[in-house]
Design a protein around this motif. Structure first.
Motif, PDB file in Angstrom:
ATOM      1  N   UNK A   1       2.543 -17.234 -11.599  1.00  0.00           N
ATOM      2  CA  UNK A   1       2.698 -16.726 -10.233  1.00  0.00           C
ATOM      3  C   UNK A   1       1.380 -16.610  -9.509  1.00  0.00           C
ATOM      4  N   UNK A   2       0.287 -16.501 -10.255  1.00  0.00           N
ATOM      5  CA  UNK A   2      -1.023 -16.372  -9.605  1.00  0.00           C
ATOM      6  C   UNK A   2      -1.440 -17.662  -8.902  1.00  0.00           C
ATOM      7  N   UNK A   3      -0.749 -18.779  -9.198  1.00  0.00           N
ATOM      8  CA  UNK A   3      -1.053 -20.052  -8.537  1.00  0.00           C
ATOM      9  C   UNK A   3      -0.036 -20.389  -7.443  1.00  0.00           C
ATOM     10  N   UNK A   4       0.891 -19.461  -7.147  1.00  0.00           N
ATOM     11  CA  UNK A   4       1.906 -19.704  -6.127  1.00  0.00           C
ATOM     12  C   UNK A   4       1.633 -18.876  -4.880  1.00  0.00           C
TER      13      UNK A   4
ATOM     14  N   UNK B   1      -5.411 -18.084  -4.168  1.00  0.00           N
ATOM     15  CA  UNK B   1      -5.064 -16.689  -4.447  1.00  0.00           C
ATOM     16  C   UNK B   1      -6.219 -15.941  -5.117  1.00  0.00           C
ATOM     17  N   UNK B   2      -6.933 -16.627  -5.996  1.00  0.00           N
ATOM     18  CA  UNK B   2      -8.062 -15.995  -6.672  1.00  0.00           C
ATOM     19  C   UNK B   2      -9.198 -15.729  -5.689  1.00  0.00           C
ATOM     20  N   UNK B   3      -9.421 -16.671  -4.792  1.00  0.00           N
ATOM     21  CA  UNK B   3     -10.453 -16.473  -3.767  1.00  0.00           C
ATOM     22  C   UNK B   3     -10.071 -15.308  -2.860  1.00  0.00           C
ATOM     23  N   UNK B   4      -8.799 -15.255  -2.465  1.00  0.00           N
ATOM     24  CA  UNK B   4      -8.321 -14.178  -1.606  1.00  0.00           C
ATOM     25  C   UNK B   4      -8.421 -12.822  -2.301  1.00  0.00           C
TER      26      UNK B   4
ATOM     27  N   UNK C   1      -1.072 -11.083  -8.227  1.00  0.00           N
ATOM     28  CA  UNK C   1      -1.025 -11.603  -9.589  1.00  0.00           C
ATOM     29  C   UNK C   1      -2.385 -12.198  -9.997  1.00  0.00           C
ATOM     30  N   UNK C   2      -3.072 -12.807  -9.049  1.00  0.00           N
ATOM     31  CA  UNK C   2      -4.417 -13.308  -9.351  1.00  0.00           C
ATOM     32  C   UNK C   2      -5.355 -12.160  -9.688  1.00  0.00           C
ATOM     33  N   UNK C   3      -5.214 -11.039  -8.967  1.00  0.00           N
ATOM     34  CA  UNK C   3      -6.036  -9.863  -9.257  1.00  0.00           C
ATOM     35  C   UNK C   3      -5.741  -9.317 -10.647  1.00  0.00           C
ATOM     36  N   UNK C   4      -4.473  -9.363 -11.048  1.00  0.00           N
ATOM     37  CA  UNK C   4      -4.093  -8.921 -12.396  1.00  0.00           C
ATOM     38  C   UNK C   4      -4.790  -9.784 -13.443  1.00  0.00           C
ATOM     39  N   UNK C   5      -4.778 -11.093 -13.225  1.00  0.00           N
ATOM     40  CA  UNK C   5      -5.438 -12.007 -14.163  1.00  0.00           C
ATOM     41  C   UNK C   5      -6.932 -11.717 -14.239  1.00  0.00           C
ATOM     42  N   UNK C   6      -7.559 -11.490 -13.095  1.00  0.00           N
ATOM     43  CA  UNK C   6      -9.003 -11.193 -13.068  1.00  0.00           C
ATOM     44  C   UNK C   6      -9.295  -9.910 -13.829  1.00  0.00           C
TER      45      UNK C   6
ATOM     46  N   UNK D   1       2.580  -1.464   1.376  1.00  0.00           N
ATOM     47  CA  UNK D   1       4.022  -1.376   1.663  1.00  0.00           C
ATOM     48  C   UNK D   1       4.688  -2.747   1.691  1.00  0.00           C
ATOM     49  N   UNK D   2       5.877  -2.782   1.050  1.00  0.00           N
ATOM     50  CA  UNK D   2       6.841  -3.873   1.200  1.00  0.00           C
ATOM     51  C   UNK D   2       6.278  -5.264   1.042  1.00  0.00           C
ATOM     52  N   UNK D   3       6.726  -6.156   1.922  1.00  0.00           N
ATOM     53  CA  UNK D   3       6.369  -7.567   1.827  1.00  0.00           C
ATOM     54  C   UNK D   3       5.017  -7.869   2.451  1.00  0.00           C
ATOM     55  N   UNK D   4       4.295  -6.818   2.873  1.00  0.00           N
ATOM     56  CA  UNK D   4       2.949  -7.046   3.395  1.00  0.00           C
ATOM     57  C   UNK D   4       1.996  -7.451   2.278  1.00  0.00           C
ATOM     58  N   UNK D   5       2.397  -7.179   1.051  1.00  0.00           N
ATOM     59  CA  UNK D   5       1.549  -7.542  -0.077  1.00  0.00           C
ATOM     60  C   UNK D   5       1.540  -9.054  -0.274  1.00  0.00           C
ATOM     61  N   UNK D   6       0.362  -9.597  -0.483  1.00  0.00           N
ATOM     62  CA  UNK D   6       0.232 -10.997  -0.858  1.00  0.00           C
ATOM     63  C   UNK D   6       0.425 -11.055  -2.376  1.00  0.00           C
TER      64      UNK D   6
END
Length: 634
Positions: free
Chosen positions: A390-393, A413-416, A603-608, A593-598
């Motif tokens: 999911x971190x690549x989607x 996503x990782x850059x963001x 998921x990229x942040x979780x991987x990092x 809140x809600x769907x404002x989350x990227x």
């Protein structure tokens, strides 16, 4: 004539020339520990009997009024009930699973009479340990997404299997399932660690005991119940105490999974209610009474566990019988760990092997063991692989096709996450805080442990047990007064304040672990250096410290994992967003809140966040796992 074995003795400091050595090696670590750990604990009990708001210096002594008020607090009583559910369910569940898996790995292999572990068991052991290396806050965030009604992996799998009822089922939003789902997450995260603990303990059992039981006809299940469990009893007791303390203080998991406490407070725990009462409602005195109550519950639980294990492990009382020679003779029944073959019964095993035909052959057991462990490995890896994919989607791709492979490896996503979500800043902050704290605590902890282990003085045992006390009290009891202590020193919301707090709370474990290690080191080399004129400083840094490298390396890895994954101390003592560490940043990012989350960036942040500790574990896993049992159970 054989020489009597040399008696090990502890050294004595002779005169004032070693005063500086004592002040630095013992005085400095002890001062930090007393100021930032013991003193807040003591202050907490006083604050709990006041009406202090936390935002003013005035406070009135109210005695036990706060404690009486707790009885009429519906949220607190619900939190106590939830904590008791956790402590009754979580420890036996984790121990049963981890002990079963450890047994399958160590004695579940196919063999021709001898006890042997499974082939490729190292792979199962390494993968099972993965969740322990992941920060608890990240595990909570990960599984909150797994449980998501619309795009979570769990509902997708169940729906794909034909269970349409779970198409949009809210696991954490339903009062019937919220607590059970939370318990599963904690179990998922802890089984691997205790599996490794039990593997190390089982490998310490002499193989001859297993062989004797096998020759006498004992099967795998009988062997596990009659030999394995009794002989690793101390390991099980230690695990039960640790897990009980974790269950009573499950703040991080519950806060990440259900920050509001779940539907109808179905998952709220004491620590959650304490933090909200203190920092959101401004009732520090009342909140501290919750921490004191939690401390009492924790101590009562630990005492009960030790009592039960002591009571059930006592040898049976002597039985009084009469004989002709002696009217009253005291006979003590003999307790055997396992049946032992004797020469008179040498042919019996062969008869039993013929008459006891069974489908539970060694090959069958090994096959079942492999299947069970493969299923467990899939349960471990599925969430981690899902997060990685999911971190690549993009967020839309995650919602539209959450279970498919990414069409391309896009690193946007990782850059963001690194830039827009400030994960890069939080990462650097964490490296600074954890790096400095790790170096300081390993230096001070090794010096303090060395001094307590190798030098004899009045009060040494008192200091040692004072250090151990820091392992028993819940951190939440000290949070409120610690907040004021750092504020008084001008260290609140600063890196130095967070670093010194990390050091203070990591000292007990470091001293406890290294104390036993330093006591086992030979002192003849150091005594020879002393005769040659070397002083205590030189002896420690040039002789004893290098000899202690294996133990120090093991403790350093454990401390790194603990400090990197720390969540409670930062959120209570480091509210400046510019100084957030990774665990705080992840919690803040996930709470948008809600769907404002990227979600792709999340998921990229979780991987990092997970990657550094996972890489560290993979590199040092042999040394880490080899030190689990000797270090934690001494």
């Amino acid at each position: 004539m054989a020489r009597a074995p040399a008696v090990k003795r502890r050294w004595k400091l002779r005169d004032l020339e070693n005063t500086s050595f004592m002040l630095v090696f013992l005085g400095l670590p002890l001062a930090i520990y007393v100021i930032f750990v013991i003193s807040p604990f003591v202050q907490a009990f006083y604050y709990s009997m006041t009406d202090w708001s936390g935002f003013s210096k005035s406070m009135n002594f109210v005695g036990l009024a706060n404690y009486f008020a707790l009885v009429h607090d519906p949220v607190f009583t619900k939190a106590v009930y939830n904590s008791l559910v956790l402590v009754l369910v979580l420890p036996p569940l984790v121990i049963l699973l981890s002990l079963t898996l450890a047994t399958l790995v160590t004695i579940g292999g196919a063999n021709r009479g001898e006890i042997r572990g499974l082939k490729h068991s190292g792979i199962y052991r390494v993968i099972s340990f993965f969740p322990y290396t992941v920060p608890a806050i990240v595990i909570g965030i990960l599984w909150a997404q797994m449980y998501d009604p619309s795009s979570g992996l769990l509902n997708g799998i169940l729906t794909g299997m034909g269970f349409d009822f779970f198409k949009s089922f809210a696991w954490l939003g339903d009062e019937r399932t919220a607590m059970g789902a939370s318990i599963f997450v904690i179990t998922w995260s802890m089984v691997g660690f205790y599996m490794v603990l039990f593997i190390a303990a089982i490998k310490g059992i002499p193989s001859e005991i297993y062989e004797a039981a096998r020759v006498d006809g004992a099967g795998r299940f009988r062997t596990a119940i009659s030999i394995t469990v009794p002989m690793i009893r101390d390991s099980i007791r230690t695990a039960y105490v640790y897990l009980g303390i974790l269950a009573l203080d499950a703040f991080v998991y519950m806060q990440a999974l259900n920050p509001s406490g779940g539907p109808a407070n179905s998952t709220v725990v004491i620590s959650q209610h304490l933090l909200n009462t203190a920092f959101k409602k401004g009732k520090f005195g009342y909140a501290t009474s919750m921490g004191a109550t939690l401390a009492v519950i924790t101590l009562v639980f630990a005492a009960l566990v030790f009592f039960v294990f002591w009571w059930t492990g006592r040898p049976p009382k002597s039985v009084r019988v009469s004989t002709e020679a002696d009217p009253v003779v005291r006979v003590t029944p003999v307790v055997r760990a396992a049946p032992v073959a004797t020469p008179a019964k040498a042919v019996v095993p062969f008869k039993r092997a013929v008459t006891r035909a069974t489908i539970w052959t060694d090959t069958t057991v090994a096959t079942i063991s492999h299947i069970a462990l493969i299923v467990w490995v899939l349960v471990i890896c599925a969430p981690l692989l899902w997060v990685l994919m999911s971190s690549f989607k993009t967020t839309s791709q995650i919602f539209q096709s959450p279970f498919t492979l990414p069409t391309s490896f896009n690193f946007d996503n990782y850059v963001s996450a690194w830039t827009s979500a400030s994960i890069g800043t939080y990462f650097v902050n964490t490296v600074i805080v954890v790096g400095c704290a790790l170096v300081i605590v390993m230096l001070l902890g090794s010096m303090c442990a060395y001094y307590l282990a190798r030098y004899e003085f009045k009060g040494s045992k008192v200091i040692y047990y004072l250090m151990l006390a820091g392992l028993t009290f819940p951190v939440f009891l000290a949070v409120v007064p610690l907040f004021q202590t750092l504020k008084g020193f001008g260290l609140l919301n600063t890196f130095p304040g967070l670093i010194i707090t990390y050091v203070a709370f990591a000292l007990p474990f470091t001293v406890f672990f290294l104390f036993a290690f330093f006591k086992t080191l030979p002192q003849e080399v150091a005594e020879a250096a002393m005769i040659d004129g070397a002083g205590p400083w030189r002896i420690f840094f040039t002789i004893m410290l290098p000899m202690a490298k294996p133990g120090i390396a093991s403790v350093a890895i454990f401390n790194f994992l603990g400090l990197w994954n720390q969540f409670l101390l930062p959120i209570a003592l480091n509210t400046n967003s510019n100084n957030y560490v990774l665990s705080q940043g992840m919690a803040s990012f996930a709470s948008q809140a809600g769907y404002a989350v990227n979600f792709g960036s999340l998921f990229a942040a979780v991987v990092i966040t997970v990657l550094p500790v996972l890489v560290t574990y993979i590199i040092f896993q042999r040394q880490l796992q080899g030190s689990v049992s000797p270090g934690l159970l001494k």
